[in-house]
Design a protein around this motif. Structure first.
Motif, PDB file in Angstrom:
ATOM      1  N   LEU A 205      51.378 105.563  36.924  1.00 33.84           N
ATOM      2  CA  LEU A 205      50.502 105.098  35.846  1.00 33.84           C
ATOM      3  C   LEU A 205      50.323 106.175  34.778  1.00 33.84           C
ATOM      4  CD1 LEU A 205      47.716 103.114  37.741  1.00 33.84           C
ATOM      5  CD2 LEU A 205      49.558 102.199  36.325  1.00 33.84           C
ATOM      6  N   ALA A 206      50.201 107.428  35.211  1.00 39.73           N
ATOM      7  CA  ALA A 206      50.061 108.519  34.249  1.00 39.73           C
ATOM      8  C   ALA A 206      51.326 108.625  33.391  1.00 39.73           C
ATOM      9  CB  ALA A 206      49.798 109.839  34.974  1.00 39.73           C
ATOM     10  N   TRP A 207      52.487 108.523  34.044  1.00 39.16           N
ATOM     11  CA  TRP A 207      53.749 108.595  33.303  1.00 39.16           C
ATOM     12  C   TRP A 207      53.888 107.406  32.350  1.00 39.16           C
ATOM     13  CZ3 TRP A 207      57.854 105.047  33.641  1.00 39.16           C
ATOM     14  CH2 TRP A 207      59.015 105.420  32.945  1.00 39.16           C
ATOM     15  N   ARG A 208      53.536 106.222  32.826  1.00 46.16           N
ATOM     16  CA  ARG A 208      53.647 105.015  31.996  1.00 46.16           C
ATOM     17  C   ARG A 208      52.708 105.099  30.794  1.00 46.16           C
ATOM     18  NH1 ARG A 208      50.943 100.032  31.914  1.00 46.16           N
ATOM     19  NH2 ARG A 208      52.225  98.294  31.170  1.00 46.16           N
ATOM     20  N   ARG A 209      51.486 105.566  31.015  1.00 40.53           N
ATOM     21  CA  ARG A 209      50.507 105.652  29.934  1.00 40.53           C
ATOM     22  C   ARG A 209      50.965 106.651  28.868  1.00 40.53           C
ATOM     23  NH1 ARG A 209      45.334 108.264  29.244  1.00 40.53           N
ATOM     24  NH2 ARG A 209      43.840 106.894  28.208  1.00 40.53           N
ATOM     25  N   ALA A 210      51.507 107.783  29.320  1.00 33.45           N
ATOM     26  CA  ALA A 210      51.999 108.792  28.377  1.00 33.45           C
ATOM     27  C   ALA A 210      53.183 108.255  27.576  1.00 33.45           C
ATOM     28  CB  ALA A 210      52.398 110.057  29.128  1.00 33.45           C
ATOM     29  N   ARG A 211      54.053 107.526  28.249  1.00 30.61           N
ATOM     30  CA  ARG A 211      55.221 106.981  27.552  1.00 30.61           C
ATOM     31  C   ARG A 211      54.812 105.908  26.549  1.00 30.61           C
ATOM     32  NH1 ARG A 211      60.770 104.528  30.317  1.00 30.61           N
ATOM     33  NH2 ARG A 211      61.797 103.999  28.334  1.00 30.61           N
ATOM     34  N   GLN A 212      53.856 105.056  26.923  1.00 31.29           N
ATOM     35  CA  GLN A 212      53.382 104.038  25.993  1.00 31.29           C
ATOM     36  C   GLN A 212      52.790 104.668  24.748  1.00 31.29           C
ATOM     37  OE1 GLN A 212      50.698 101.786  28.556  1.00 31.29           O
ATOM     38  NE2 GLN A 212      52.057 100.023  28.463  1.00 31.29           N
ATOM     39  N   ARG A 213      52.019 105.735  24.925  1.00 34.98           N
ATOM     40  CA  ARG A 213      51.402 106.381  23.775  1.00 34.98           C
ATOM     41  C   ARG A 213      52.457 107.003  22.869  1.00 34.98           C
ATOM     42  NH1 ARG A 213      48.322 109.656  26.180  1.00 34.98           N
ATOM     43  NH2 ARG A 213      46.455 108.377  26.287  1.00 34.98           N
ATOM     44  N   ARG A 214      53.453 107.665  23.476  1.00 36.74           N
ATOM     45  CA  ARG A 214      54.510 108.271  22.669  1.00 36.74           C
ATOM     46  C   ARG A 214      55.285 107.211  21.891  1.00 36.74           C
ATOM     47  NH1 ARG A 214      55.293 111.499  27.328  1.00 36.74           N
ATOM     48  NH2 ARG A 214      57.009 110.142  27.966  1.00 36.74           N
ATOM     49  N   ASP A 215      55.606 106.104  22.569  1.00 40.30           N
ATOM     50  CA  ASP A 215      56.347 105.024  21.904  1.00 40.30           C
ATOM     51  C   ASP A 215      55.530 104.427  20.763  1.00 40.30           C
ATOM     52  OD1 ASP A 215      58.386 105.442  23.683  1.00 40.30           O
ATOM     53  OD2 ASP A 215      57.896 103.734  24.972  1.00 40.30           O
ATOM     54  N   PHE A 216      54.222 104.274  20.971  1.00 38.41           N
ATOM     55  CA  PHE A 216      53.377 103.692  19.938  1.00 38.41           C
ATOM     56  C   PHE A 216      53.309 104.606  18.713  1.00 38.41           C
ATOM     57  CE2 PHE A 216      49.249 103.189  17.871  1.00 38.41           C
ATOM     58  CZ  PHE A 216      49.291 101.834  17.561  1.00 38.41           C
ATOM     59  N   VAL A 217      53.101 105.891  18.951  1.00 43.69           N
ATOM     60  CA  VAL A 217      53.013 106.837  17.835  1.00 43.69           C
ATOM     61  C   VAL A 217      54.342 106.880  17.080  1.00 43.69           C
ATOM     62  CG1 VAL A 217      52.722 109.266  17.221  1.00 43.69           C
ATOM     63  CG2 VAL A 217      51.214 108.221  18.918  1.00 43.69           C
ATOM     64  N   ALA A 218      55.462 106.839  17.812  1.00 45.28           N
ATOM     65  CA  ALA A 218      56.772 106.845  17.160  1.00 45.28           C
ATOM     66  C   ALA A 218      56.946 105.603  16.290  1.00 45.28           C
ATOM     67  CB  ALA A 218      57.878 106.920  18.211  1.00 45.28           C
ATOM     68  N   ALA A 219      56.478 104.453  16.811  1.00 44.57           N
ATOM     69  CA  ALA A 219      56.583 103.215  16.033  1.00 44.57           C
ATOM     70  C   ALA A 219      55.732 103.281  14.772  1.00 44.57           C
ATOM     71  CB  ALA A 219      56.160 102.032  16.900  1.00 44.57           C
ATOM     72  N   VAL A 220      54.561 103.902  14.870  1.00 41.66           N
ATOM     73  CA  VAL A 220      53.691 104.049  13.697  1.00 41.66           C
ATOM     74  C   VAL A 220      54.368 104.932  12.658  1.00 41.66           C
ATOM     75  CG1 VAL A 220      51.500 104.972  12.864  1.00 41.66           C
ATOM     76  CG2 VAL A 220      51.566 103.644  14.977  1.00 41.66           C
TER      77      VAL A 220
END
Length: 273
Positions: A205-220
């Motif tokens: 879950l920690a890895w998934r949450r970190a990856r989701q945040r990175r992907d979101f910021v990259a998309a922004v």
């Protein structure tokens, strides 16, 4: 979608704390059962159950940021010694309560608690050192990473989860390898399975949450999320939410800071989330 990526980390933290408790309980039950070569009694239960309670409490206290006298020493670290003593006292009390065929359980339990808290230092002393090395250091590293930002917190919780899963797995293997009887092995394996599962889940879950945040910021940053922007500031890049009001020539944008970012786009601080 974005707000959920920055909300409380309590779920991952609680999973990691429980994983520590179960892992400590599993390894304690396995070691003491093997040490006493206990095949028929309830040594695994008497040592594992109290460790599950006190170990989980210990993990919670380690996250408490209150320090002694306003200094750098945290209350949770100092609490390790009395918690280890109480753990040993209760375990010894339960084991001695069954002496004399249980004819004097209260007296034997009291004597066991006294012996466990004092002479039991032979066992809980080295166990405390091993616990601080195996769990305290990863937790401290996680707290240090957390001071650097949300992404650091997730890396720390991931390390704690993987450490718990590894130790729980070792405890399960030890109980099976020693052939300690079906009841003893069954209880220890249950603790080990819970610790390994919770630890692995916390890490994932920690890895998934970190990856989701990175992907979101990259998309922004690529302009694929209309309601968010990454803007420069005196302190570096900032992720902001944009809410537009009005149409045509009467347009007003309201910008709400969501998080601060480092040069790599990692979140260093959330806005109170």
């Amino acid at each position: 979608m974005a707000p959920s990526l920055f909300r409380s980390r309590r779920l991952i933290e609680r999973l990691a704390d429980l994983a520590i408790g179960f892992a400590l309980a599993a390894i304690t039950a396995a070691i003491f059962t093997a040490l006493f070569n206990a095949r028929r009694d309830a040594t695994a239960v008497f040592t594992g159950a109290p460790t599950l309670v006190f170990g989980s409490l210990w993990a919670l206290l380690l996250r408490w940021r209150r320090t002694v006298g306003g200094g750098k020493v945290r209350v949770g670290w100092l609490a390790s010694i009395p918690l280890a003593m109480m753990n040993s006292a209760v375990a010894a009390g339960l084991m001695l309560a069954t002496l004399d065929h249980g004819s004097r359980p209260i007296m034997n339990f009291a004597m066991g608690m006294l012996a466990g808290a004092t002479m039991g230092v032979i066992f809980w002393g080295p166990a405390l050192v091993a616990t601080l090395v195996c769990f305290g250091i990863p937790i401290a590293w996680g707290q240090l990473q957390a001071s650097k930002g949300l992404a650091g917190q997730e890396r720390g919780d991931g390390i704690v989860g993987l450490t718990s899963a590894t130790i729980a797995g070792f405890a399960g293997l030890l109980s099976v390898a020693r052939h300690l009887g079906h009841a003893q092995v069954g209880f220890t394996l249950t603790l080990a399975a819970c610790g390994a599962t919770l630890g692995t889940l916390a890490a994932l879950l920690a890895w998934r949450r970190a990856r989701q945040r990175r992907d979101f910021v990259a998309a922004v940053e690529e302009g694929r999320v209309p309601s968010f922007r990454v803007e420069p500031s005196d302190e570096g890049k900032v992720l902001v939410r944009i809410v537009s009001h009005g149409e045509g020539y009467r347009v007003a944008d309201f910008a709400e800071e969501v998080a601060r970012l480092d040069a790599e786009g990692e979140v260093t601080r959330g806005s109170g989330r």
